[in-house]
Design an enzyme around this catalytic site. Structure first.
Site, PDB file in Angstrom:
ATOM      1  N   GLY A 109     -10.769  25.164 -78.877  1.00 34.89           N
ATOM      2  CA  GLY A 109     -10.366  25.677 -80.177  1.00 34.89           C
ATOM      3  C   GLY A 109      -9.322  26.774 -80.095  1.00 34.89           C
ATOM      4  O   GLY A 109      -8.379  26.808 -80.888  1.00 34.89           O
ATOM      5  N   SER A 110      -9.474  27.686 -79.130  1.00 35.43           N
ATOM      6  CA  SER A 110      -8.510  28.784 -79.000  1.00 35.43           C
ATOM      7  C   SER A 110      -7.128  28.277 -78.624  1.00 35.43           C
ATOM      8  O   SER A 110      -6.116  28.673 -79.217  1.00 35.43           O
ATOM      9  CB  SER A 110      -9.001  29.790 -77.955  1.00 35.43           C
ATOM     10  OG  SER A 110     -10.175  30.434 -78.387  1.00 35.43           O
ATOM     11  N   ASP A 155      -6.475  21.408 -70.739  1.00 39.24           N
ATOM     12  CA  ASP A 155      -6.623  21.422 -72.195  1.00 39.24           C
ATOM     13  C   ASP A 155      -5.264  21.507 -72.876  1.00 39.24           C
ATOM     14  O   ASP A 155      -4.992  20.808 -73.857  1.00 39.24           O
ATOM     15  CB  ASP A 155      -7.458  22.618 -72.636  1.00 39.24           C
ATOM     16  CG  ASP A 155      -8.816  22.670 -71.957  1.00 39.24           C
ATOM     17  OD1 ASP A 155      -9.134  21.745 -71.186  1.00 39.24           O
ATOM     18  OD2 ASP A 155      -9.544  23.649 -72.187  1.00 39.24           O
TER      19      ASP A 155
END
Length: 341
Positions: A109-110, A155
């Site tokens: 999410g970050s 990511d």
């Protein structure tokens, strides 16, 4: 993002699933990941007088509040452009954001917030053609490192590229170029997959802690096991191309088993382990999407097995969803910046 002329620039960055190979991306390994359309971020809320003034303020006052991710990527972006002779205009802008990526689920999410912000900055300053696609995940990771976040490139690569991506982070390539080798794959190779996550998860960030130090200290067990994890994407890519889904299921389970051996049950957490086991008890393959908090599942027996799993998840209090895989986000300008096409 909006300029003073009210010309809005909007970008989304999606959650990601570490499908095979995690967490070896932090250890010069390999990974296969894909962009998850179930959740996305579309940006923190702040008005900057100018990018130069904001970076100068950061140097003196540091980071604060909920916009720290935004501030960090602005600083990293500004400094990268300055160091590489990329001139930026001095128009003002405002950034605002929203996100529905569940917190602490290992779905990145970050980094999605940072990725979306970087895309806006590239377009606002009209420098997309000057910053290579391969470099952008590093900028996102460096922004997070500014805030003390320990993570790997996997990511950020998945979120920059979109779609299904095979990644090789071998040390020689990383040392020479500063980034890994990233190869997009056909989304059609993936079988139907499902996501399980907890609405009140434990913190995924603590999972890396002791293993990282043991690896740095030369622990033979950690080094050899991590190398075994890094080999799983090699086999997984072959299994996907050949649509050998029995092999794929085996590799998913093996990936988690190796992680469990290295980190131990106390570090992984009982709730995270139960999310994996609830799928395995009915014969499905399962593993973490990241560091914990969410699990990716393959049901080799098809929809009836998935329905049974959904019922079991509901009883256990877990959220169950079919995955939506997003296609590549790269446009012609992006593709033109790549070292290889």
């Amino acid at each position: 993002m909006a300029t003073e002329k009210n010309a809005a620039i909007e970008h989304r960055a999606y959650a990601r699933v570490g499908f095979l190979g995690n967490p070896s991306d932090v250890y010069y390994g390999r990974a296969i990941s894909f962009s998850l359309g179930n959740f996305c971020a579309s940006l923190p809320s702040i008005c900057f007088i100018s990018l130069v003034l904001k970076v100068n303020r950061l140097e003196s006052d540091g980071y604060y509040g909920g916009v720290r991710l935004l501030m960090a990527i602005c600083k990293i972006f500004h400094n990268y452009c300055k160091d590489n002779g990329i001139n930026l205009h001095e128009e003002n802008f405002t950034l605002s954001y929203d996100t529905n990526i569940p917190r602490q689920t290992g779905l990145s999410g970050s980094s999605a917030i940072v990725c979306a912000a970087l895309s806006c900055l590239l377009d606002f300053y009209q420098v997309r053609h000057l910053i290579k696609v391969e470099v952008r995940p590093n900028l996102i990771l460096n922004a997070e490192k500014e805030l003390g976040i320990v993570a790997g490139l996997q990511d950020r690569v998945a979120q920059v590229y979109g779609g299904l991506v095979y990644m090789d982070f071998n040390k020689k390539h990383m040392d020479e170029l500063g980034h890994g080798e990233y190869t997009p794959m056909d989304l059609g190779l993936l079988p139907p997959l499902y996501l399980i996550y907890a609405e009140n998860p434990s913190d995924s960030g603590k999972v890396h802690s002791t293993v990282r130090q043991r690896w740095l200290d030369g622990d033979n067990f950690i080094i050899s096991t991590m190398e075994e994890v890094a080999n799983i994407p090699l086999e997984g890519r072959k299994a996907l191309i050949e649509k050998d889904y029995a092999k794929l299921a085996s590799l998913m389970n093996h990936n988690f088993d190796l992680r469990r051996q290295m980190f131990g049950d106390d570090a992984l957490g009982a709730m995270n382990i139960e999310m994996v086991e609830i799928a395995r008890r009915i014969g499905a393959a399962s593993k973490f999407t990241g560091s914990g908090g969410a699990v990716i599942v393959f049901c080799p027996e098809g929809p009836s097995q998935a329905k049974l799993l959904e019922d079991n998840c509901r009883t256990a209090g877990f959220v169950f969803q079919p995955t939506q895989v997003m296609p590549s986000f790269l446009n012609e300008v992006d593709l033109g910046t790549m070292s290889t096409r």
